[in-house]
Design a protein around this motif. Structure first.
Motif, PDB file in Angstrom:
ATOM      1  N   MET A 258     -26.694 -52.773  21.196  1.00 42.55           N
ATOM      2  CA  MET A 258     -26.449 -53.861  21.637  1.00 42.55           C
ATOM      3  C   MET A 258     -25.148 -54.383  21.876  1.00 42.55           C
ATOM      4  N   LEU A 259     -24.085 -53.558  21.159  1.00 39.86           N
ATOM      5  CA  LEU A 259     -22.803 -54.048  21.401  1.00 39.86           C
ATOM      6  C   LEU A 259     -22.192 -53.022  22.311  1.00 39.86           C
ATOM      7  N   ASN A 260     -22.780 -52.233  23.049  1.00 43.60           N
ATOM      8  CA  ASN A 260     -22.355 -51.300  24.090  1.00 43.60           C
ATOM      9  C   ASN A 260     -21.750 -52.182  25.069  1.00 43.60           C
ATOM     10  N   ASN A 261     -20.258 -51.802  25.493  1.00 42.58           N
ATOM     11  CA  ASN A 261     -19.515 -52.446  26.595  1.00 42.58           C
ATOM     12  C   ASN A 261     -19.226 -53.832  26.417  1.00 42.58           C
ATOM     13  N   LYS A 262     -19.568 -54.310  25.057  1.00 37.02           N
ATOM     14  CA  LYS A 262     -19.047 -55.667  24.798  1.00 37.02           C
ATOM     15  C   LYS A 262     -17.882 -56.010  24.190  1.00 37.02           C
ATOM     16  N   ASN A 263     -16.964 -56.912  24.775  1.00 35.92           N
ATOM     17  CA  ASN A 263     -15.608 -57.153  24.327  1.00 35.92           C
ATOM     18  C   ASN A 263     -15.644 -57.838  23.086  1.00 35.92           C
ATOM     19  N   ILE A 264     -14.723 -57.439  22.075  1.00 33.86           N
ATOM     20  CA  ILE A 264     -14.982 -58.078  20.940  1.00 33.86           C
ATOM     21  C   ILE A 264     -13.277 -58.395  20.261  1.00 33.86           C
ATOM     22  N   LEU A 265     -13.308 -59.771  20.098  1.00 32.11           N
ATOM     23  CA  LEU A 265     -11.951 -60.105  19.597  1.00 32.11           C
ATOM     24  C   LEU A 265     -12.316 -60.226  18.098  1.00 32.11           C
ATOM     25  N   LEU A 266     -11.491 -59.131  17.248  1.00 33.14           N
ATOM     26  CA  LEU A 266     -11.840 -59.197  15.938  1.00 33.14           C
ATOM     27  C   LEU A 266     -10.500 -59.676  15.002  1.00 33.14           C
ATOM     28  N   ILE A 267     -10.733 -60.585  14.349  1.00 29.39           N
ATOM     29  CA  ILE A 267      -9.481 -61.294  13.482  1.00 29.39           C
ATOM     30  C   ILE A 267      -9.830 -61.160  12.094  1.00 29.39           C
ATOM     31  N   LEU A 268      -8.809 -60.380  11.316  1.00 31.79           N
ATOM     32  CA  LEU A 268      -9.228 -59.925  10.131  1.00 31.79           C
ATOM     33  C   LEU A 268      -7.871 -59.805   9.343  1.00 31.79           C
ATOM     34  N   PRO A 269      -7.887 -59.701   8.063  1.00 29.12           N
ATOM     35  CA  PRO A 269      -6.560 -59.393   7.285  1.00 29.12           C
ATOM     36  C   PRO A 269      -6.498 -57.746   7.376  1.00 29.12           C
ATOM     37  N   LYS A 270      -5.589 -57.199   6.877  1.00 29.74           N
ATOM     38  CA  LYS A 270      -5.019 -55.982   6.649  1.00 29.74           C
ATOM     39  C   LYS A 270      -5.523 -55.588   5.353  1.00 29.74           C
ATOM     40  N   PHE A 271      -6.418 -54.601   5.123  1.00 23.96           N
ATOM     41  CA  PHE A 271      -6.975 -54.543   3.808  1.00 23.96           C
ATOM     42  C   PHE A 271      -7.581 -53.408   3.305  1.00 23.96           C
ATOM     43  N   PHE A 272      -6.525 -52.531   2.936  1.00 24.54           N
ATOM     44  CA  PHE A 272      -6.774 -51.330   2.321  1.00 24.54           C
ATOM     45  C   PHE A 272      -7.594 -50.050   3.255  1.00 24.54           C
ATOM     46  N   GLY A 273      -7.129 -50.518   4.336  1.00 25.67           N
ATOM     47  CA  GLY A 273      -8.031 -49.674   5.417  1.00 25.67           C
ATOM     48  C   GLY A 273      -9.507 -49.853   5.858  1.00 25.67           C
ATOM     49  N   TYR A 274      -9.817 -51.058   5.230  1.00 18.34           N
ATOM     50  CA  TYR A 274     -11.434 -51.256   5.549  1.00 18.34           C
ATOM     51  C   TYR A 274     -11.305 -51.980   7.109  1.00 18.34           C
ATOM     52  N   ASP A 275     -10.217 -52.666   7.306  1.00 15.49           N
ATOM     53  CA  ASP A 275     -10.045 -52.752   8.658  1.00 15.49           C
ATOM     54  C   ASP A 275     -10.101 -51.891   9.769  1.00 15.49           C
ATOM     55  N   HIS A 276      -9.612 -50.706   9.439  1.00 10.28           N
ATOM     56  CA  HIS A 276      -9.558 -49.529  10.344  1.00 10.28           C
ATOM     57  C   HIS A 276     -11.218 -49.014  10.407  1.00 10.28           C
ATOM     58  N   ILE A 277     -11.797 -48.907   9.413  1.00 16.47           N
ATOM     59  CA  ILE A 277     -13.076 -48.742   9.158  1.00 16.47           C
ATOM     60  C   ILE A 277     -14.226 -49.411  10.283  1.00 16.47           C
ATOM     61  N   ILE A 278     -13.846 -50.700  10.026  1.00 16.48           N
ATOM     62  CA  ILE A 278     -14.827 -51.659  10.913  1.00 16.48           C
ATOM     63  C   ILE A 278     -14.765 -51.482  12.179  1.00 16.48           C
ATOM     64  N   VAL A 279     -13.114 -51.427  12.829  1.00 21.34           N
ATOM     65  CA  VAL A 279     -12.984 -51.268  13.952  1.00 21.34           C
ATOM     66  C   VAL A 279     -13.485 -49.977  14.510  1.00 21.34           C
ATOM     67  N   SER A 280     -13.549 -48.883  13.941  1.00 17.52           N
ATOM     68  CA  SER A 280     -13.989 -47.651  14.081  1.00 17.52           C
ATOM     69  C   SER A 280     -15.477 -47.610  14.549  1.00 17.52           C
ATOM     70  N   ARG A 281     -16.345 -48.456  13.418  1.00 17.73           N
ATOM     71  CA  ARG A 281     -17.754 -48.609  13.556  1.00 17.73           C
ATOM     72  C   ARG A 281     -18.045 -49.326  14.800  1.00 17.73           C
TER      73      ARG A 281
END
Length: 326
Positions: free
Chosen positions: A1-24
């Motif tokens: 359901m997120l296919n081709n959706k544009n998401i503004l993600l605002i978050l703290p830099k947090f031990f690499g978990y931020d990269h994991i969330i973006v990747s997923r």
């Protein structure tokens, strides 16, 4: 359901978990525009302003956020905020004026309101608010959603460590570590310990402020080097028992707690609410009282019980994202 959706993600830099969330999110087909909220962590200019001219920092941050947000506002399907400690509500209000009516605003709190009161200022701008804290969820009518683990980082390694203690420094965590070192020495257990703190903050609080929770720290136990989430899981994979100390101001389960569940490791924690969790098993989880840390011998050496596969699925990072955004 997120296919081709544009998401503004605002978050703290947090031990690499931020990269994991973006990747997923990318794997789900979304187009992600990532903006860090703690700008002093990622930009030397903002770090300089924050250190030497802190009274100007809110104004500088507002200008920065608007410069990032407004050019993409017209095309957004989601605004996904994690934490939002440094985000001015007026900035979100300006953003909402520019985004399409169909744009969904979702906020997730992985801290308690006691530690991030700005969440209460921001909540009215969001269509769905979720939190890891069950008490906050009940009090403010938010969606209760504990944290997550990352399945692909889990491996079945032969344990080399008996006990693992990894955390950021706050409250009584040094006291717990000092007790843990004594326990492990008496029981002849192999302990790996690592407590993170920014160097300048650590030395100021220990030697200048003489703050409780810092003065009794062994400098060799405290590191200013962050451990990436990938390396953290490498330690999980080769240990038997993970020790956790939840901040006294929090009721939610720490990241360490949910990762112990996902990695099928024994957990020792002071969070009594865990006995109400659907993944609680007294064979797998030992709850100690306050700061009176103990680890029973029979608990350490018993094999971890396997739980229903639906439990592991529920606490995976993909299900976490779905429960917040969809």
């Amino acid at each position: 359901m997120l296919n081709n959706k544009n998401i503004l993600l605002i978050l703290p830099k947090f031990f690499g978990y931020d990269h994991i969330i973006v990747s997923r999110l990318n794997q789900a087909g979304a187009n992600v525009f990532k903006v860090y909220e703690d700008m002093d962590e990622v930009n030397y200019f903002f770090r300089f302003i924050n250190a030497y001219f802190p009274r100007y920092m809110p104004m500088v941050m507002d200008k920065y956020f608007l410069k990032k947000f407004l050019p993409i506002a017209n095309n957004l399907d989601y605004v996904f905020l994690i934490r939002g400690e440094f985000l001015n509500p007026e900035v979100i209000e300006r953003l909402r004026e520019k985004t399409p009516q169909k744009c969904t605003y979702c906020m997730y709190q992985w801290d308690s309101v006691k530690n991030n009161k700005n969440a209460l200022n921001l909540q009215r701008y969001f269509d769905k608010v979720s939190t890891f804290d069950p008490v906050d969820a009940e009090e403010y009518g938010w969606n209760y959603r504990p944290l997550f683990f990352i399945p692909e980082l889990i491996e079945s390694d032969e344990p080399e460590l008996d006990v693992l203690y990894m955390c950021s420094l706050h409250s009584k965590r040094i006291e717990i570590l000092n007790k843990l070192k004594k326990i492990c020495k008496e029981k002849k257990l192999v302990l790996y310990k690592r407590v993170y703190s920014k160097k300048i903050i650590y030395y100021k609080r220990k030697y200048l402020d003489k703050r409780e929770g810092y003065v009794n720290a062994d400098n060799d136990d405290v590191s200013a080097k962050k451990i990436d989430v990938n390396d953290t899981y490498k330690f999980y994979n080769k240990t038997k028992v993970i020790v956790d100390y939840t901040h006294p101001g929090q009721k939610g389960f720490t990241m360490r707690t949910i990762e112990a569940l996902g990695c099928k490791k024994k957990l020792v924690t002071n969070n009594k609410l865990i006995k109400n969790a659907d993944f609680y098993d007294e064979n797998n989880i030992f709850v100690y009282d306050g700061e009176e840390l103990e680890i029973p011998d029979d608990f350490i050496h018993k094999k971890c019980n396997e739980l229903d596969k639906n439990i592991y699925e529920k606490y995976s990072v993909d299900t976490w994202l779905s429960s917040i955004l969809l």
